[in-house]
Design a protein around this motif. Structure first.
Motif, PDB file in Angstrom:
ATOM      1  N   TYR A  17      26.469  66.018  52.754  1.00 28.08           N
ATOM      2  CA  TYR A  17      25.744  64.958  52.048  1.00 28.08           C
ATOM      3  C   TYR A  17      26.403  64.616  50.714  1.00 28.08           C
ATOM      4  O   TYR A  17      26.643  63.442  50.416  1.00 28.08           O
ATOM      5  CB  TYR A  17      24.285  65.366  51.818  1.00 28.08           C
ATOM      6  N   GLU A  18      26.701  65.629  49.914  1.00 28.52           N
ATOM      7  CA  GLU A  18      27.261  65.380  48.588  1.00 28.52           C
ATOM      8  C   GLU A  18      28.623  64.695  48.671  1.00 28.52           C
ATOM      9  O   GLU A  18      28.925  63.812  47.874  1.00 28.52           O
ATOM     10  CB  GLU A  18      27.364  66.682  47.784  1.00 28.52           C
ATOM     11  N   GLN A  19      29.441  65.107  49.640  1.00 32.86           N
ATOM     12  CA  GLN A  19      30.751  64.475  49.811  1.00 32.86           C
ATOM     13  C   GLN A  19      30.595  63.006  50.175  1.00 32.86           C
ATOM     14  O   GLN A  19      31.267  62.136  49.613  1.00 32.86           O
ATOM     15  CB  GLN A  19      31.552  65.184  50.903  1.00 32.86           C
ATOM     16  N   ARG A  21      27.967  61.080  49.690  1.00 32.41           N
ATOM     17  CA  ARG A  21      27.361  60.359  48.565  1.00 32.41           C
ATOM     18  C   ARG A  21      28.406  60.043  47.500  1.00 32.41           C
ATOM     19  O   ARG A  21      28.483  58.910  47.009  1.00 32.41           O
ATOM     20  CB  ARG A  21      26.235  61.195  47.962  1.00 32.41           C
ATOM     21  N   ASP A  22      29.221  61.028  47.155  1.00 28.80           N
ATOM     22  CA  ASP A  22      30.234  60.817  46.118  1.00 28.80           C
ATOM     23  C   ASP A  22      31.257  59.763  46.542  1.00 28.80           C
ATOM     24  O   ASP A  22      31.660  58.924  45.737  1.00 28.80           O
ATOM     25  CB  ASP A  22      30.934  62.126  45.774  1.00 28.80           C
ATOM     26  N   CYS A  55      24.768  59.783  54.962  1.00 29.61           N
ATOM     27  CA  CYS A  55      23.755  60.188  53.989  1.00 29.61           C
ATOM     28  C   CYS A  55      22.357  60.091  54.589  1.00 29.61           C
ATOM     29  O   CYS A  55      21.536  60.998  54.423  1.00 29.61           O
ATOM     30  CB  CYS A  55      23.842  59.322  52.730  1.00 29.61           C
ATOM     31  N   TRP A  58      21.726  63.029  56.941  1.00 35.53           N
ATOM     32  CA  TRP A  58      21.426  64.259  56.207  1.00 35.53           C
ATOM     33  C   TRP A  58      20.018  64.229  55.621  1.00 35.53           C
ATOM     34  O   TRP A  58      19.284  65.221  55.671  1.00 35.53           O
ATOM     35  CB  TRP A  58      22.449  64.481  55.095  1.00 35.53           C
TER      36      TRP A  58
END
Length: 88
Positions: A17-19, A21-22, A55, A58
């Motif tokens: 998710y963080e990857q 999103r970034d 995203c 997730w």
């Protein structure tokens, strides 16, 4: 990674998710900055759509886990609706 700095579509499914999103934030930043060709802008837009789906996937999974945790385990022989009715 492609020439425009994005990863390939095949790798999208392996992103956390963080990857995702970034990278989506970076795609939006580049689109807002302008100065790219129409073809590059379309490629960035398509990549952004793919990342948004990752995203969303997730977040939906997290929501399902939270809902399951909040529902709590049902007693043997009861479904979740029966357990909730018994608790009330």
């Amino acid at each position: 990674m492609t020439d425009d700095g994005t990863t390939t579509a095949a790798a999208t499914g392996t992103l956390g998710y963080e990857q995702a999103r970034d990278e989506l934030i970076e795609v939006v930043r580049r689109l807002e900055a302008g100065g790219t060709s129409l073809e590059d802008s379309l490629a960035l837009w398509e990549r952004g759509e793919e990342l948004a789906k990752v995203c969303r996937h997730w977040l939906e999974g997290a929501r399902a886990r939270l809902d399951a945790a909040l529902a709590g385990p049902a007693a043997p022989g009861q479904d979740a609706g029966d357990a909730a009715a018994d608790a009330g």
